[in-house]
Design an enzyme around this catalytic site. Structure first.
Site, PDB file in Angstrom:
ATOM      1  N   GLY A  66      43.252 -26.536  63.692  1.00 25.08           N
ATOM      2  CA  GLY A  66      42.784 -25.401  64.496  1.00 25.08           C
ATOM      3  C   GLY A  66      41.287 -25.509  64.714  1.00 25.08           C
ATOM      4  O   GLY A  66      40.535 -25.885  63.801  1.00 25.08           O
ATOM      5  N   TYR A  67      40.838 -25.195  65.923  1.00 26.60           N
ATOM      6  CA  TYR A  67      39.410 -25.315  66.249  1.00 26.60           C
ATOM      7  C   TYR A  67      38.877 -24.105  67.015  1.00 26.60           C
ATOM      8  O   TYR A  67      37.685 -24.033  67.305  1.00 26.60           O
ATOM      9  CB  TYR A  67      39.168 -26.596  67.079  1.00 26.60           C
ATOM     10  CG  TYR A  67      39.994 -26.594  68.357  1.00 26.60           C
ATOM     11  CD1 TYR A  67      41.301 -27.086  68.353  1.00 26.60           C
ATOM     12  CD2 TYR A  67      39.499 -26.044  69.526  1.00 26.60           C
ATOM     13  CE1 TYR A  67      42.072 -27.042  69.500  1.00 26.60           C
ATOM     14  CE2 TYR A  67      40.255 -26.002  70.671  1.00 26.60           C
ATOM     15  CZ  TYR A  67      41.552 -26.503  70.655  1.00 26.60           C
ATOM     16  OH  TYR A  67      42.314 -26.442  71.807  1.00 26.60           O
ATOM     17  N   GLU A  92      49.941 -19.690  71.996  1.00 28.42           N
ATOM     18  CA  GLU A  92      49.121 -20.700  72.688  1.00 28.42           C
ATOM     19  C   GLU A  92      49.727 -21.094  74.043  1.00 28.42           C
ATOM     20  O   GLU A  92      49.444 -22.178  74.552  1.00 28.42           O
ATOM     21  CB  GLU A  92      48.995 -21.953  71.802  1.00 28.42           C
ATOM     22  CG  GLU A  92      48.396 -21.709  70.426  1.00 28.42           C
ATOM     23  CD  GLU A  92      46.959 -21.213  70.474  1.00 28.42           C
ATOM     24  OE1 GLU A  92      46.187 -21.665  71.337  1.00 28.42           O
ATOM     25  OE2 GLU A  92      46.615 -20.329  69.666  1.00 28.42           O
TER      26      GLU A  92
HETATM   27  C1  SIN Z   1      42.906 -23.419  68.403  1.00 28.00           C
HETATM   28  O1  SIN Z   1      42.370 -22.414  67.936  1.00 28.00           O
HETATM   29  O2  SIN Z   1      43.076 -24.440  67.699  1.00 28.00           O
HETATM   30  C2  SIN Z   1      43.453 -23.437  69.794  1.00 28.00           C
HETATM   31  C3  SIN Z   1      42.742 -22.591  70.770  1.00 28.00           C
HETATM   32  C4  SIN Z   1      42.760 -21.126  70.483  1.00 28.00           C
HETATM   33  O3  SIN Z   1      43.826 -20.568  70.151  1.00 28.00           O
HETATM   34  O4  SIN Z   1      41.714 -20.479  70.588  1.00 28.00           O
END
Ligand code: SIN
Length: 188
Positions: free
Chosen positions: A25-26, A99
């Site tokens: 997750g990022y 998502e």
């Molecule tokens: C993530 O957080 O890894 C994907 C993008 C998001 O949900 O903001």
């Protein structure tokens, strides 16, 4: 325009219900952990940069006024830091819904803070998805974010929470922090 990826994700990776998978997750997955997980660890992936270039028509904006959220952009020598979660495969059903606006599950190699590695999945919204907004200056992105809101709340909350979460992980992301500085200047 929004883009629903739920079916494509479920076709691309058919996982057995008893499998455990690392998820990198990022973005919001770092600070809004509303899903069950077995373990979480700071991690990074190479070859990608985090950018506020994806449109959000379902969470931080609307169909008419999309917000801006992060995706990963190919960037050969870059390293993107985030948080990895070990999850049971059925949890992807819930994450695919969260998502769904343009993000596809992509297989990636991640490195943990002790230098060990694992192969897992991450959600990436590529430039060819209909909800993609693309590059803009950090100042323009901050202006855009300051004006957008959607069913999950104001767009600036996404930015500020992400910036705080990165700081608490000891991560530096110039793009995110520059947008945050512009936004804070605009709203003071
Ligand atoms: C993530 O957080 O890894 C994907 C993008 C998001 O949900 O903001």
């Amino acid at each position: 325009m929004s883009k629903n990826t739920i079916e494509e994700n479920q076709r691309r990776h058919q996982l057995d219900d008893d499998e455990q998978v690392w998820l990198f997750g990022y973005g919001s997955l770092i600070y809004l952990v509303d899903f069950p997980y077995l373990e979480s660890r700071p991690a990074s992936i190479r070859g990608w940069s985090r950018r506020f270039w994806q449109g959000s028509h379902d969470h931080r904006g609307t169909e008419e006024n999309p917000g801006r959220v992060v995706t990963l952009i190919e960037d050969k020598d870059a390293v993107c830091g985030g948080l990895a979660f070990l999850i049971e495969a059925p949890v992807f059903r819930q994450l695919d819904v969260r998502e769904k606006n343009g993000y596809l599950r992509v297989t990636t190699e991640m490195t943990f803070d002790d230098d060990s590695h694992a192969t897992g999945l991450t959600y990436i919204a590529t430039p060819d998805n209909e909800a993609y907004l693309g590059a803009a200056s950090e100042y323009q992105i901050a202006r855009h974010i300051s004006r957008a809101a959607g069913p999950s709340g104001p767009n600036d909350e996404y930015l500020l929470e992400l910036a705080n979460a990165l700081r608490s992980l000891g991560l530096h992301d110039q793009h995110v922090f520059d947008i945050e500085s512009h936004l804070l200047r605009m709203t003071r």
